[in-house]
Design a protein around this motif. Structure first.
Motif, PDB file in Angstrom:
ATOM      1  N   GLU A 182       0.815  -1.219   0.000  1.00 58.73           N
ATOM      2  CA  GLU A 182       0.000   0.000   0.000  1.00 58.73           C
ATOM      3  C   GLU A 182       0.850   1.271   0.000  1.00 58.73           C
ATOM      4  N   VAL A 183       2.003   1.188  -0.660  1.00 57.73           N
ATOM      5  CA  VAL A 183       2.886   2.345  -0.789  1.00 57.73           C
ATOM      6  C   VAL A 183       2.631   2.974  -2.156  1.00 57.73           C
ATOM      7  N   GLU A 184       2.147   4.201  -2.166  1.00 57.67           N
ATOM      8  CA  GLU A 184       1.753   4.860  -3.406  1.00 57.67           C
ATOM      9  C   GLU A 184       2.843   5.843  -3.851  1.00 57.67           C
ATOM     10  N   VAL A 185       3.684   5.409  -4.781  1.00 61.96           N
ATOM     11  CA  VAL A 185       4.699   6.257  -5.397  1.00 61.96           C
ATOM     12  C   VAL A 185       4.743   5.926  -6.882  1.00 61.96           C
ATOM     13  N   GLU A 186       5.335   6.815  -7.666  1.00 61.87           N
ATOM     14  CA  GLU A 186       5.529   6.540  -9.083  1.00 61.87           C
ATOM     15  C   GLU A 186       6.685   5.568  -9.243  1.00 61.87           C
ATOM     16  N   VAL A 187       6.494   4.539 -10.053  1.00 59.80           N
ATOM     17  CA  VAL A 187       7.535   3.541 -10.298  1.00 59.80           C
ATOM     18  C   VAL A 187       7.808   3.493 -11.801  1.00 59.80           C
ATOM     19  N   GLU A 188       9.079   3.694 -12.172  1.00 59.30           N
ATOM     20  CA  GLU A 188       9.475   3.710 -13.571  1.00 59.30           C
ATOM     21  C   GLU A 188      10.658   2.778 -13.796  1.00 59.30           C
ATOM     22  N   THR A 189      10.844   2.365 -15.051  1.00 56.65           N
ATOM     23  CA  THR A 189      11.956   1.502 -15.409  1.00 56.65           C
ATOM     24  C   THR A 189      13.227   2.330 -15.606  1.00 56.65           C
ATOM     25  N   GLY A 190      14.327   1.872 -15.023  1.00 58.37           N
ATOM     26  CA  GLY A 190      15.592   2.577 -15.144  1.00 58.37           C
ATOM     27  C   GLY A 190      16.560   2.088 -14.092  1.00 58.37           C
ATOM     28  N   PRO A 191      17.744   2.667 -14.024  1.00 53.39           N
ATOM     29  CA  PRO A 191      18.698   2.300 -12.973  1.00 53.39           C
ATOM     30  C   PRO A 191      18.089   2.569 -11.601  1.00 53.39           C
ATOM     31  N   PRO A 192      18.451   1.801 -10.566  1.00 51.17           N
ATOM     32  CA  PRO A 192      17.879   2.017  -9.230  1.00 51.17           C
ATOM     33  C   PRO A 192      18.118   3.454  -8.752  1.00 51.17           C
ATOM     34  N   ALA A 193      17.036   4.152  -8.429  1.00 55.33           N
ATOM     35  CA  ALA A 193      17.176   5.549  -8.017  1.00 55.33           C
ATOM     36  C   ALA A 193      15.899   6.032  -7.342  1.00 55.33           C
ATOM     37  N   LEU A 194      16.060   7.082  -6.546  1.00 56.07           N
ATOM     38  CA  LEU A 194      14.948   7.810  -5.945  1.00 56.07           C
ATOM     39  C   LEU A 194      15.061   9.258  -6.387  1.00 56.07           C
ATOM     40  N   ASN A 195      13.952   9.857  -6.779  1.00 56.32           N
ATOM     41  CA  ASN A 195      13.935  11.262  -7.175  1.00 56.32           C
ATOM     42  C   ASN A 195      12.692  11.929  -6.604  1.00 56.32           C
ATOM     43  N   ALA A 196      12.901  12.979  -5.826  1.00 54.92           N
ATOM     44  CA  ALA A 196      11.797  13.696  -5.182  1.00 54.92           C
ATOM     45  C   ALA A 196      11.687  15.100  -5.743  1.00 54.92           C
ATOM     46  N   ARG A 197      10.465  15.596  -5.784  1.00 54.00           N
ATOM     47  CA  ARG A 197      10.189  16.964  -6.213  1.00 54.00           C
ATOM     48  C   ARG A 197       9.629  17.736  -5.028  1.00 54.00           C
ATOM     49  N   LEU A 198      10.280  18.855  -4.714  1.00 50.56           N
ATOM     50  CA  LEU A 198       9.862  19.682  -3.589  1.00 50.56           C
ATOM     51  C   LEU A 198       9.439  21.050  -4.090  1.00 50.56           C
ATOM     52  N   SER A 199       8.353  21.569  -3.553  1.00 52.25           N
ATOM     53  CA  SER A 199       8.031  22.981  -3.773  1.00 52.25           C
ATOM     54  C   SER A 199       8.658  23.747  -2.620  1.00 52.25           C
ATOM     55  N   THR A 200       9.375  24.822  -2.942  1.00 52.50           N
ATOM     56  CA  THR A 200      10.148  25.569  -1.940  1.00 52.50           C
ATOM     57  C   THR A 200       9.996  27.064  -2.186  1.00 52.50           C
ATOM     58  N   PRO A 201      10.477  27.904  -1.265  1.00 56.76           N
ATOM     59  CA  PRO A 201      10.453  29.347  -1.496  1.00 56.76           C
ATOM     60  C   PRO A 201      11.210  29.754  -2.753  1.00 56.76           C
ATOM     61  N   ARG A 202      12.092  28.898  -3.249  1.00 53.72           N
ATOM     62  CA  ARG A 202      12.847  29.196  -4.467  1.00 53.72           C
ATOM     63  C   ARG A 202      12.366  28.398  -5.664  1.00 53.72           C
ATOM     64  N   GLY A 203      11.103  27.977  -5.615  1.00 53.05           N
ATOM     65  CA  GLY A 203      10.543  27.223  -6.719  1.00 53.05           C
ATOM     66  C   GLY A 203      10.675  25.733  -6.532  1.00 53.05           C
ATOM     67  N   GLU A 204      10.400  24.980  -7.608  1.00 54.56           N
ATOM     68  CA  GLU A 204      10.497  23.523  -7.498  1.00 54.56           C
ATOM     69  C   GLU A 204      11.951  23.088  -7.506  1.00 54.56           C
ATOM     70  N   VAL A 205      12.292  22.218  -6.575  1.00 54.91           N
ATOM     71  CA  VAL A 205      13.649  21.712  -6.424  1.00 54.91           C
ATOM     72  C   VAL A 205      13.606  20.192  -6.495  1.00 54.91           C
ATOM     73  N   ALA A 206      14.513  19.616  -7.267  1.00 53.25           N
ATOM     74  CA  ALA A 206      14.606  18.159  -7.366  1.00 53.25           C
ATOM     75  C   ALA A 206      15.811  17.678  -6.569  1.00 53.25           C
ATOM     76  N   ILE A 207      15.608  16.622  -5.797  1.00 52.11           N
ATOM     77  CA  ILE A 207      16.721  15.958  -5.101  1.00 52.11           C
ATOM     78  C   ILE A 207      16.631  14.479  -5.418  1.00 52.11           C
ATOM     79  N   GLY A 208      17.780  13.849  -5.563  1.00 52.31           N
ATOM     80  CA  GLY A 208      17.773  12.451  -5.946  1.00 52.31           C
ATOM     81  C   GLY A 208      18.933  11.682  -5.370  1.00 52.31           C
ATOM     82  N   SER A 209      18.980  10.399  -5.719  1.00 50.49           N
ATOM     83  CA  SER A 209      20.012   9.521  -5.197  1.00 50.49           C
ATOM     84  C   SER A 209      21.233   9.465  -6.105  1.00 50.49           C
ATOM     85  N   ALA A 210      21.139  10.071  -7.290  1.00 52.43           N
ATOM     86  CA  ALA A 210      22.284  10.051  -8.208  1.00 52.43           C
ATOM     87  C   ALA A 210      23.353  11.006  -7.712  1.00 52.43           C
TER      88      ALA A 210
END
Length: 209
Positions: free
Chosen positions: A181-209
């Motif tokens: 029951e874990v609801e996240v987007e799952v895509e095919t590719g190298p093992p990785a996590l990528n998050a999208r944050l809304s912040t005072p400086r706009g959208e910021v992406a952070i990931g495991s790469a």
């Protein structure tokens, strides 16, 4: 569906990671506390209601060998894993066993806040699968205050907009996460996590790469 409790942003140095995060987001992570016996300490950036980003780094006040080796070896902060909120860890444990996944059992943990208050929580981490850190662990805060509730207004200005998990065997990983029951987007590719944050400086992406 289960709610994402927090993202773990691992770093070799806590102060530098807090500065890096502040430059990227315009928000300042707040001191969290040390994890006695685990060799780590953290800082907290709120990402909305009962959701936060944990900046996790080695604690220089503890024995150097106590911290996970991977933390000190990092050259820069990266998204390491994520936690899902669960009030019934026994139920999650039964689901894991039914799926053929072993686990070390429910592990109690604690840390002391800068205020001196002791916070306790329990963890359940799936094992015996080929997906590594892209499979979350589960956390129950019990009666303790939730870290996201302790962040400042700066932290509250950020929000988690989405989390994407990639793995070469996306089809089987997706089935496992749906079963848990874990609801996240799952895509095919190298093992990785990528998050999208809304912040005072706009959208910021952070990931495991």
């Amino acid at each position: 569906m289960a709610r994402i409790d927090h993202l773990v942003w691992a770093a070799p140095n806590l102060e530098r990671a807090i500065e890096d995060l502040a430059e990227r987001t315009g928000a300042l992570a707040q001191p969290g506390g040390a994890h006695p016996g685990n060799g780590t300490r953290n800082a907290i950036l709120g990402l909305g209601t009962r959701t936060y980003l944990e900046v996790l780094a080695p604690d220089p006040a503890q024995a150097p060998l106590a911290a996970p080796a991977g933390l000190s070896a990092l050259k820069a902060p990266r998204l390491h894993t994520f936690a899902v909120a669960a009030e019934r860890l026994d139920r999650i444990a039964a689901q894991l066993e039914k799926a053929g996944l072993p686990h070390p059992g429910v592990i109690p943990m604690s840390r002391r806040l800068p205020s001196g208050r002791l916070v306790r929580w329990r963890l359940l981490t799936p094992a015996g699968h080929p997906y590594g850190q892209v499979v979350p662990f589960f956390i129950d805060w019990g009666d303790s205050p939730h870290p996201a509730d302790q962040t400042s207004e700066a932290g509250e200005a950020c929000r988690l907009e989405g989390l994407t998990v990639t793995h070469p065997e996306a089809w089987s990983l997706r089935a496992l996460l749906e079963r848990l029951e874990v609801e996240v987007e799952v895509e095919t590719g190298p093992p990785a996590l990528n998050a999208r944050l809304s912040t005072p400086r706009g959208e910021v992406a952070i990931g495991s790469a």
